[in-house]
Write an enzyme that holds these catalytic residues in place. Structure first.
Site, PDB file in Angstrom:
ATOM      1  N   ASP A   1       0.840  -1.121   0.012  1.00 17.61           N
ATOM      2  CA  ASP A   1      -0.122   0.007   0.005  1.00 17.61           C
ATOM      3  C   ASP A   1       0.822   1.315   0.164  1.00 17.61           C
ATOM      4  OD1 ASP A   1      -2.091  -1.835   0.337  1.00 17.61           O
ATOM      5  OD2 ASP A   1      -2.910  -0.953   2.043  1.00 17.61           O
TER       6      ASP A   1
ATOM      7  N   HIS B   1      -6.333   3.036  -3.935  1.00 15.23           N
ATOM      8  CA  HIS B   1      -6.321   3.227  -2.561  1.00 15.23           C
ATOM      9  C   HIS B   1      -6.881   4.839  -2.192  1.00 15.23           C
ATOM     10  CE1 HIS B   1      -5.309   2.483   1.633  1.00 15.23           C
ATOM     11  NE2 HIS B   1      -3.970   2.806   1.517  1.00 15.23           N
TER      12      HIS B   1
ATOM     13  N   HIS C   1      -5.622   9.814  -0.016  1.00 20.70           N
ATOM     14  CA  HIS C   1      -5.349   9.006   1.067  1.00 20.70           C
ATOM     15  C   HIS C   1      -5.283  10.010   2.150  1.00 20.70           C
ATOM     16  CE1 HIS C   1      -2.910   6.305   3.773  1.00 20.70           C
ATOM     17  NE2 HIS C   1      -3.199   5.588   2.751  1.00 20.70           N
TER      18      HIS C   1
ATOM     19  N   HIS D   1       3.861  -2.261   3.171  1.00 22.61           N
ATOM     20  CA  HIS D   1       3.691  -0.893   2.824  1.00 22.61           C
ATOM     21  C   HIS D   1       5.153  -0.330   1.821  1.00 22.61           C
ATOM     22  CE1 HIS D   1       0.725  -0.446   5.526  1.00 22.61           C
ATOM     23  NE2 HIS D   1       0.018   0.486   4.950  1.00 22.61           N
TER      24      HIS D   1
HETATM   25 ZN    ZN Z   1      -2.981   3.393   3.213  1.00 23.86          ZN
END
Ligand code: ZN
Length: 270
Positions: free
Chosen positions: A80, A131, A135, A230
């Site tokens: 991510d 995503h 964000h 991540h």
């Molecule tokens: Zn995130």
């Protein structure tokens, strides 16, 4: 093409409760404190469900791969918050070296900043999924119109830059509200969370991150698991490297040792 929206169990219950409270107050106005109390408690429950990323009371939520994929010995690595110009190219090299496929939940704004890198993720056999465009920490505090704009913007960005429209969505920090699922249905997106995560935006200890994914509280990693790491916002090791760069090779070695095959979420759709 929008898909039909099937309200989660809690949504149906909440709608019925609101209707009952309204009818009750119409018939017996003096009962309003009870009706107000019931509605307030229900809102507390809806908020709690949205704060639990793996909860499916607000709508369908992939916390594991479907049974067909699990039966094939498949597992999903999801990565991510990128693309990140320093970290993502090295993650791609690690995945290549292990012949593994991964799913990158990218941020639309960063895809626009690093379009060549976003295209490279796809060119090297991985999937890019949605995503959100920005964000934002306040993501789950917004209503349906804002959510359509924010998530739709990332759909457009990714389609325009990478030539492929995402099939999955992951909420920033996993936080949601009851408006999200109908918006995802309208945009034909499936919500995906995870089976295991290692808090690798905060924990820079690569051993701890890898062992939490391979052998966490819920026992050993097994087929059908969705792992979360991540490449953006990654915590740093004591040497200043993004922790994913040291943890990922161990996780991939663990997959090979257990005979698990890392595939994209899209590949796992029955
Ligand atoms: Zn995130």
């Amino acid at each position: 093409m929008p898909r039909p929206w099937h309200p989660g169990a809690l949504i149906g219950f909440s709608a019925a409760l609101h209707a009952a409270a309204a009818a009750g107050v119409a018939l017996r106005p003096e009962a309003w404190p009870w009706a107000a109390g019931a509605v307030a408690a229900n809102h507390g429950l809806l908020t709690a469900a949205g704060l639990l990323p793996r909860c499916s009371l607000l709508g369908t939520n992939w916390t594991r791969l479907p049974g067909t994929a699990a039966a094939r010995g498949e597992i999903a690595l999801t990565i991510d918050d990128g693309p990140d110009p320093d970290v993502t190219p090295r993650v791609l090299d690690l995945l290549d070296a292990h012949r593994a496929r991964a799913t990158f939940f990218v941020i639309g704004r960063l895809v626009r900043e690093h379009p060549a890198l976003a295209r490279e993720i796809v060119a090297r056999g991985h999937a890019v999924e949605n995503h959100s465009e920005h964000h934002l920490k306040t993501f789950s505090l917004h209503g349906p119109r804002w959510l359509v704009r924010e998530i739709g913007a990332a759909q457009d960005t990714i389609a325009e830059v990478c030539g492929r429209t995402p099939r999955f969505f992951r909420a920033p920090a996993g936080l949601r509200n009851p408006f999200l699922e109908p918006v995802l249905a309208r945009l034909d997106l499936q919500l995906a969370s995870w089976t295991r995560r290692a808090y690798d935006t905060r924990n820079g200890d690569a051993d701890a991150v890898a062992s939490r994914l391979l052998d966490g509280r819920d026992g050993k990693m097994r087929s059908g698991d969705i792992l979360l790491l991540h490449d953006g916002n990654a915590a740093r090791t004591s040497c200043g490297r993004a922790v994913i760069l040291e943890a990922l090779p161990r996780v991939l070695d663990g997959c090979r040792a257990s005979g698990l095959i890392p595939v994209t979420l899209e590949h796992a759709i029955p």
